[in-house]
Design a protein around this motif. Structure first.
Motif, PDB file in Angstrom:
ATOM      1  N   ARG A 138     -17.473  14.588  -5.163  1.00  0.00           N
ATOM      2  CA  ARG A 138     -16.260  14.307  -5.934  1.00  0.00           C
ATOM      3  C   ARG A 138     -15.075  13.962  -5.037  1.00  0.00           C
ATOM      4  N   ASP A 154     -12.511  18.728  -7.424  1.00  0.00           N
ATOM      5  CA  ASP A 154     -12.207  18.293  -8.788  1.00  0.00           C
ATOM      6  C   ASP A 154     -10.747  17.881  -8.934  1.00  0.00           C
ATOM      7  N   VAL A 184     -23.550  15.342 -13.013  1.00  0.00           N
ATOM      8  CA  VAL A 184     -23.094  13.967 -13.163  1.00  0.00           C
ATOM      9  C   VAL A 184     -24.193  13.209 -13.873  1.00  0.00           C
ATOM     10  N   TYR A 200     -11.084  15.395 -19.411  1.00  0.00           N
ATOM     11  CA  TYR A 200     -10.407  14.300 -20.107  1.00  0.00           C
ATOM     12  C   TYR A 200      -9.098  14.711 -20.762  1.00  0.00           C
ATOM     13  N   SER A 243     -15.924  13.634 -20.120  1.00  0.00           N
ATOM     14  CA  SER A 243     -15.966  14.579 -19.009  1.00  0.00           C
ATOM     15  C   SER A 243     -15.107  15.796 -19.317  1.00  0.00           C
ATOM     16  N   LEU A 254     -20.130  10.479 -16.288  1.00  0.00           N
ATOM     17  CA  LEU A 254     -19.644  11.620 -17.056  1.00  0.00           C
ATOM     18  C   LEU A 254     -19.778  12.876 -16.193  1.00  0.00           C
ATOM     19  N   PHE A 255     -18.719  13.624 -16.079  1.00  0.00           N
ATOM     20  CA  PHE A 255     -18.733  14.871 -15.329  1.00  0.00           C
ATOM     21  C   PHE A 255     -18.853  15.999 -16.355  1.00  0.00           C
ATOM     22  N   ALA A 256     -20.063  16.496 -16.520  1.00  0.00           N
ATOM     23  CA  ALA A 256     -20.353  17.457 -17.589  1.00  0.00           C
ATOM     24  C   ALA A 256     -19.683  18.802 -17.371  1.00  0.00           C
TER      25      ALA A 256
END
Length: 187
Positions: free
Chosen positions: A64, A96, A32, A133, A130, A87-89
């Motif tokens: 999450r 999730d 994150v 998306y 992320s 941003l969730f890399a």
């Protein structure tokens, strides 16, 4: 004296002292990314006034699943705009799906994207969001880049980013657009 020394040593080992000096965590293995000094400083101030129209969700110490529950709870309160500047890399865990569902069910949420800056040509490219998306349907995005030199802490606000032939709103402009289209047009 021994108690004070013990306390100081324990604080040193428990606290991430050097984390305060990190302004932009772009580690390759970061899960994150929260890249604004605001979260390091503003959390310590007292809240003067709450605005229920625009809610920026703070996710400190949340996993999450907690974030999904928080988004659902905030959305239930019906603010005009919800901002989630995270941003969730990479994919995380079984939560999730809960997070993606909570975000997808929220039609007034703004999520961040970053763009690459080419200083030679003064252009922006390659929007990065992320990992999930492409699974979302009715979500709004905004660029979270702050323009600054590596040698200064002064940041410039750019409301729109020209990426190829497209113009992408900044995170703040995207929030403004949902909150007040009239003010967005003036911007």
């Amino acid at each position: 004296v021994i108690t004070m020394i013990s306390f100081a040593i324990s604080v040193f080992f428990v606290t991430d002292i050097f984390g305060f000096f990190r302004f932009d965590s772009e580690e390759e293995d970061a899960n994150v990314l929260i890249s604004d000094i605001y979260y390091r400083v503003a959390d310590n101030r007292s809240v003067k006034e709450l605005n229920s129209d625009i809610v920026l969700i703070g996710v400190d110490n949340c996993n999450r699943g907690d974030m999904a529950a928080l988004i659902d709870a905030v959305d239930y309160s019906a603010p005009r705009v919800i901002g989630l500047d995270v941003l969730f890399a990479i994919p995380g865990d079984m939560n999730d799906e809960l997070l993606i569902s909570a975000i997808d069910n929220c039609d007034n949420i703004v999520l961040p994207i970053r763009v690459q800056y080419d200083s030679k040509n003064d252009t922006f490219s390659s929007p990065i969001g992320s990992f999930f998306y492409n699974e979302l349907h009715n979500t709004h995005y905004g660029v979270v880049n702050f323009l600054s030199s590596k040698l200064t802490s002064v940041r410039n606000f750019k409301p729109f980013f020209e990426v190829g032939k497209d113009s992408i709103d900044s995170f703040a402009a995207s929030i403004c657009k949902l909150y007040s289209p009239k003010d967005y047009d003036i911007l």
